[in-house]
Design an enzyme around this catalytic site. Structure first.
Site, PDB file in Angstrom:
ATOM      1  N   LEU A   4      31.988  63.538   5.312  1.00  0.00           N
ATOM      2  CA  LEU A   4      31.751  62.656   6.473  1.00  0.00           C
ATOM      3  C   LEU A   4      30.747  61.548   6.189  1.00  0.00           C
ATOM      4  O   LEU A   4      30.580  60.636   6.997  1.00  0.00           O
ATOM      5  CB  LEU A   4      31.268  63.486   7.675  1.00  0.00           C
ATOM      6  CG  LEU A   4      32.295  64.440   8.286  1.00  0.00           C
ATOM      7  CD1 LEU A   4      31.607  65.410   9.241  1.00  0.00           C
ATOM      8  CD2 LEU A   4      33.372  63.652   9.024  1.00  0.00           C
ATOM      9  N   SER A  48      19.798  73.604  17.461  1.00  0.00           N
ATOM     10  CA  SER A  48      19.078  74.808  17.027  1.00  0.00           C
ATOM     11  C   SER A  48      17.835  75.009  17.874  1.00  0.00           C
ATOM     12  O   SER A  48      17.206  74.041  18.331  1.00  0.00           O
ATOM     13  CB  SER A  48      18.673  74.616  15.564  1.00  0.00           C
ATOM     14  OG  SER A  48      17.715  75.573  15.191  1.00  0.00           O
ATOM     15  N   PHE A 105      30.030  70.766  13.440  1.00  0.00           N
ATOM     16  CA  PHE A 105      29.157  71.724  12.749  1.00  0.00           C
ATOM     17  C   PHE A 105      28.640  71.172  11.425  1.00  0.00           C
ATOM     18  O   PHE A 105      27.595  71.603  10.942  1.00  0.00           O
ATOM     19  CB  PHE A 105      29.920  73.008  12.396  1.00  0.00           C
ATOM     20  CG  PHE A 105      30.327  73.852  13.555  1.00  0.00           C
ATOM     21  CD1 PHE A 105      29.428  74.697  14.171  1.00  0.00           C
ATOM     22  CD2 PHE A 105      31.634  73.834  14.028  1.00  0.00           C
ATOM     23  CE1 PHE A 105      29.803  75.494  15.230  1.00  0.00           C
ATOM     24  CE2 PHE A 105      32.019  74.626  15.089  1.00  0.00           C
ATOM     25  CZ  PHE A 105      31.101  75.461  15.692  1.00  0.00           C
ATOM     26  N   TYR A 144      14.843  69.214   8.309  1.00  0.00           N
ATOM     27  CA  TYR A 144      16.030  69.827   8.920  1.00  0.00           C
ATOM     28  C   TYR A 144      15.883  69.850  10.442  1.00  0.00           C
ATOM     29  O   TYR A 144      16.769  69.402  11.184  1.00  0.00           O
ATOM     30  CB  TYR A 144      16.232  71.252   8.383  1.00  0.00           C
ATOM     31  CG  TYR A 144      17.133  72.089   9.260  1.00  0.00           C
ATOM     32  CD1 TYR A 144      18.513  71.905   9.231  1.00  0.00           C
ATOM     33  CD2 TYR A 144      16.605  73.035  10.143  1.00  0.00           C
ATOM     34  CE1 TYR A 144      19.340  72.646  10.066  1.00  0.00           C
ATOM     35  CE2 TYR A 144      17.420  73.779  10.966  1.00  0.00           C
ATOM     36  CZ  TYR A 144      18.790  73.589  10.927  1.00  0.00           C
ATOM     37  OH  TYR A 144      19.595  74.322  11.755  1.00  0.00           O
ATOM     38  N   ASN A 198      29.337  74.090   1.015  1.00  0.00           N
ATOM     39  CA  ASN A 198      28.600  75.342   1.192  1.00  0.00           C
ATOM     40  C   ASN A 198      29.520  76.450   1.667  1.00  0.00           C
ATOM     41  O   ASN A 198      29.115  77.338   2.407  1.00  0.00           O
ATOM     42  CB  ASN A 198      27.467  75.105   2.214  1.00  0.00           C
ATOM     43  CG  ASN A 198      26.447  76.214   2.190  1.00  0.00           C
ATOM     44  OD1 ASN A 198      26.315  76.930   1.201  1.00  0.00           O
ATOM     45  ND2 ASN A 198      25.748  76.401   3.299  1.00  0.00           N
ATOM     46  N   ASN A 221      33.755  69.567   3.618  1.00  0.00           N
ATOM     47  CA  ASN A 221      33.665  69.064   2.232  1.00  0.00           C
ATOM     48  C   ASN A 221      33.470  70.212   1.234  1.00  0.00           C
ATOM     49  O   ASN A 221      33.294  69.972   0.040  1.00  0.00           O
ATOM     50  CB  ASN A 221      32.552  68.007   2.078  1.00  0.00           C
ATOM     51  CG  ASN A 221      31.161  68.593   2.224  1.00  0.00           C
ATOM     52  OD1 ASN A 221      31.000  69.786   2.500  1.00  0.00           O
ATOM     53  ND2 ASN A 221      30.155  67.756   2.043  1.00  0.00           N
ATOM     54  N   LEU A 222      33.501  71.444   1.723  1.00  0.00           N
ATOM     55  CA  LEU A 222      33.396  72.658   0.898  1.00  0.00           C
ATOM     56  C   LEU A 222      32.080  72.719   0.120  1.00  0.00           C
ATOM     57  O   LEU A 222      31.994  73.409  -0.887  1.00  0.00           O
ATOM     58  CB  LEU A 222      34.596  72.775  -0.074  1.00  0.00           C
ATOM     59  CG  LEU A 222      35.981  72.833   0.581  1.00  0.00           C
ATOM     60  CD1 LEU A 222      37.071  72.953  -0.489  1.00  0.00           C
ATOM     61  CD2 LEU A 222      36.099  74.007   1.546  1.00  0.00           C
ATOM     62  N   LYS A 276      17.899  67.729  13.790  1.00  0.00           N
ATOM     63  CA  LYS A 276      18.491  68.272  15.030  1.00  0.00           C
ATOM     64  C   LYS A 276      17.923  67.543  16.245  1.00  0.00           C
ATOM     65  O   LYS A 276      18.643  67.209  17.178  1.00  0.00           O
ATOM     66  CB  LYS A 276      18.229  69.779  15.130  1.00  0.00           C
ATOM     67  CG  LYS A 276      18.926  70.602  14.053  1.00  0.00           C
ATOM     68  CD  LYS A 276      20.437  70.480  14.139  1.00  0.00           C
ATOM     69  CE  LYS A 276      21.159  71.217  13.025  1.00  0.00           C
ATOM     70  NZ  LYS A 276      22.605  70.893  12.952  1.00  0.00           N
TER      71      LYS A 276
HETATM   72  N1  UFG Z   1      12.638  87.059   7.002  1.00  0.00           N
HETATM   73  C1  UFG Z   1      12.068  88.004   6.169  1.00  0.00           C
HETATM   74  N2  UFG Z   1      12.592  88.135   4.918  1.00  0.00           N
HETATM   75  C2  UFG Z   1      13.635  87.387   4.470  1.00  0.00           C
HETATM   76  C3  UFG Z   1      14.196  86.429   5.343  1.00  0.00           C
HETATM   77  C4  UFG Z   1      13.666  86.295   6.603  1.00  0.00           C
HETATM   78  O1  UFG Z   1      11.121  88.699   6.538  1.00  0.00           O
HETATM   79  O2  UFG Z   1      14.031  87.547   3.310  1.00  0.00           O
HETATM   80  C5  UFG Z   1      12.085  86.924   8.357  1.00  0.00           C
HETATM   81  C6  UFG Z   1      11.541  85.551   8.636  1.00  0.00           C
HETATM   82  O3  UFG Z   1      10.197  85.467   8.250  1.00  0.00           O
HETATM   83  C7  UFG Z   1      11.738  85.458  10.139  1.00  0.00           C
HETATM   84  C8  UFG Z   1      13.007  86.285  10.402  1.00  0.00           C
HETATM   85  O4  UFG Z   1      13.148  87.116   9.264  1.00  0.00           O
HETATM   86  O5  UFG Z   1      10.686  86.055  10.786  1.00  0.00           O
HETATM   87  C9  UFG Z   1      14.235  85.446  10.555  1.00  0.00           C
HETATM   88  O6  UFG Z   1      14.304  84.575   9.455  1.00  0.00           O
HETATM   89  P1  UFG Z   1      15.613  83.703   9.132  1.00  0.00           P
HETATM   90  O7  UFG Z   1      15.327  82.910   7.910  1.00  0.00           O
HETATM   91  O8  UFG Z   1      16.813  84.581   9.129  1.00  0.00           O
HETATM   92  O9  UFG Z   1      15.742  82.798  10.415  1.00  0.00           O
HETATM   93  P2  UFG Z   1      14.712  81.724  10.975  1.00  0.00           P
HETATM   94  O10 UFG Z   1      14.415  82.162  12.370  1.00  0.00           O
HETATM   95  O11 UFG Z   1      13.603  81.440  10.089  1.00  0.00           O
HETATM   96  O12 UFG Z   1      15.637  80.444  10.889  1.00  0.00           O
HETATM   97  C10 UFG Z   1      16.599  80.200  11.838  1.00  0.00           C
HETATM   98  C11 UFG Z   1      17.740  79.355  11.266  1.00  0.00           C
HETATM   99  C12 UFG Z   1      17.233  78.009  10.842  1.00  0.00           C
HETATM  100  C13 UFG Z   1      16.442  77.372  11.945  1.00  0.00           C
HETATM  101  C14 UFG Z   1      15.356  78.307  12.412  1.00  0.00           C
HETATM  102  C15 UFG Z   1      14.621  77.750  13.576  1.00  0.00           C
HETATM  103  O13 UFG Z   1      18.313  80.000  10.168  1.00  0.00           O
HETATM  104  O14 UFG Z   1      18.351  77.193  10.566  1.00  0.00           O
HETATM  105  O15 UFG Z   1      15.938  79.530  12.838  1.00  0.00           O
HETATM  106  O16 UFG Z   1      13.667  78.633  14.053  1.00  0.00           O
HETATM  107  F1  UFG Z   1      15.846  76.233  11.540  1.00  0.00           F
END
Ligand code: UFG
Length: 340
Positions: A60, A126, A82, A151, A36, A33-34, A155
């Site tokens: 969807l 996830s 996805f 979220y 994001n 659906n574009l 899942k």
């Molecule tokens: N982090 C930073 N600075 C930022 C962004 C992230 O320090 O600007 C740190 C977070 O605190 C974390 C790590 O980098 O420790 C990874 O963070 P992300 O946001 O990249 O990923 P997450 O592990 O928090 O999230 C991912 C997925 C989500 C899912 C989640 C489940 O992106 O969709 O894992 O654990 F829900």
């Protein structure tokens, strides 16, 4: 030629999976659906593979549109689903949007599977379903903890819905529990396109290095980990895409050992935030502007995958290391920003 429907096929992981499927000889239909992503991703896919996938812009959530799609496109051999919303913070602000986008859409697809006899279904799950692990690395038998965000709850609920449907129909399904997807296609033609301020670490790093963001905030250095920052399992998106090809092949060959299987998709290696920052600097030669700030609410301390089940059953293993992933993420960011 087997025909696979990829919902969210113009998104970050979806687009890399479409490329991998086409390269493996599948015909691909894309629904997106574009909301994001950009239609330009379709061009990127086509440039890589020289095969224009069939694309329908469709939401969807709109049941009639979904029904009409499946009436127009028949002989679908499998679905890789996805399409979903994925921002943890936004889901806390707007839970109904998340339940509608992530659960209603799944139900619509499963209803069509029933009507049209489609029996192969891959779901984007996830590692968030595990919450804070009791032990590491975490395997698929680990308990599912109460979700921290709507979220994460979508899942968990989605996995349960799929499992229930598998029990009473001819549906065979695989849920792939992704750890942290990073990186971009080596062609530089597709990659992650975060809308607005990135929530995830690697796009925030690459945008900071590109000068789009002033500095990276590292959320906490007082966790009980060797360097005090959180630990995650960063998986190259090209490896992740490959896991979907392995999974759909497994379903099409009727090799699923039970009707619903779940697999961790990670590298099996935990890296801290500070390790990612220094790896990025080493691999790219860039110096990153960063500061340590307070912990981000809801972050788990450490999580990384036990990948044995995926290695043995799916016959899939990550091929790329974090250096390759970070180099590709940086190459992509530079291309998007027009940096030489
Ligand atoms: N982090 C930073 N600075 C930022 C962004 C992230 O320090 O600007 C740190 C977070 O605190 C974390 C790590 O980098 O420790 C990874 O963070 P992300 O946001 O990249 O990923 P997450 O592990 O928090 O999230 C991912 C997925 C989500 C899912 C989640 C489940 O992106 O969709 O894992 O654990 F829900």
């Amino acid at each position: 030629m087997k025909r696979i429907l990829v919902t969210g096929g113009l998104g970050y992981i979806g687009s890399h999976t479409v490329v991998a499927l086409q390269k493996a000889g599948y015909e691909v239909l894309i629904i997106d659906n574009l909301s994001n992503t950009s239609i330009d991703v379709l061009q990127g896919i086509t440039e890589i593979t020289n095969i224009p996938p069939t694309f329908e812009r469709l939401d969807l959530r709109v049941k009639n549109d979904v029904t009409s799609f499946f009436e127009r496109y028949n002989n679908i051999d499998g679905i890789i689903h996805f399409a979903a919303s994925k921002a943890v913070g936004e889901s806390v602000e707007n839970p109904l949007l998340y339940y509608e986008n992530n659960v209603t859409t799944l139900i619509h697809l499963l209803q069509e599977c029933k009507v049209h006899g489609i029996s192969n279904f891959i779901f984007s799950s996830s590692c968030t379903v595990y919450g804070e692990p009791d032990s590491l690395p975490i395997d698929e038998e680990a308990p599912i903890k109460k979700a921290i965000s709507p979220y994460g709850n979508t899942k968990q609920i989605s996995e349960e819905i799929i499992s229930d449907v598998c029990n009473v129909s001819n549906l065979n399904a695989i849920a792939l529990r992704y750890f942290n997807p990073v990186g971009a296609h080596p062609s530089g033609l597709i990659g992650e396109l975060p809308v607005g301020i990135p929530q995830n670490l690697v796009p925030y790093i690459t945008q900071t290095a590109a000068g789009v963001r002033k500095e990276l905030s590292i959320f906490g250095n007082d966790y009980p980990t060797p360097d005090g920052s959180c630990i995650r399992d960063y998986i190259h998106v090209v490896d992740l895409a490959d896991a979907h090809v392995k999974a759909i092949e497994r379903l099409i060959r009727a090799e699923n050992s039970t009707k619903f299987r779940v697999f961790n998709v990670g590298t099996g290696m935990g890296k801290s935030v500070l390790e990612i920052v220094s790896a990025f600097e080493r691999v790219t030669g860039e110096t990153l502007n960063y500061k340590i700030v307070d912990r981000r609410p809801g972050d788990v301390v450490a999580v990384y995958a036990d990948t044995k089940k995926a290695n043995d059953e799916l016959r899939w293993k990550a091929q790329h290391d974090i250096d390759a992933a970070l180099a590709s993420a940086w190459a992509w960011e530079k291309k998007v920003r027009g940096i030489d």
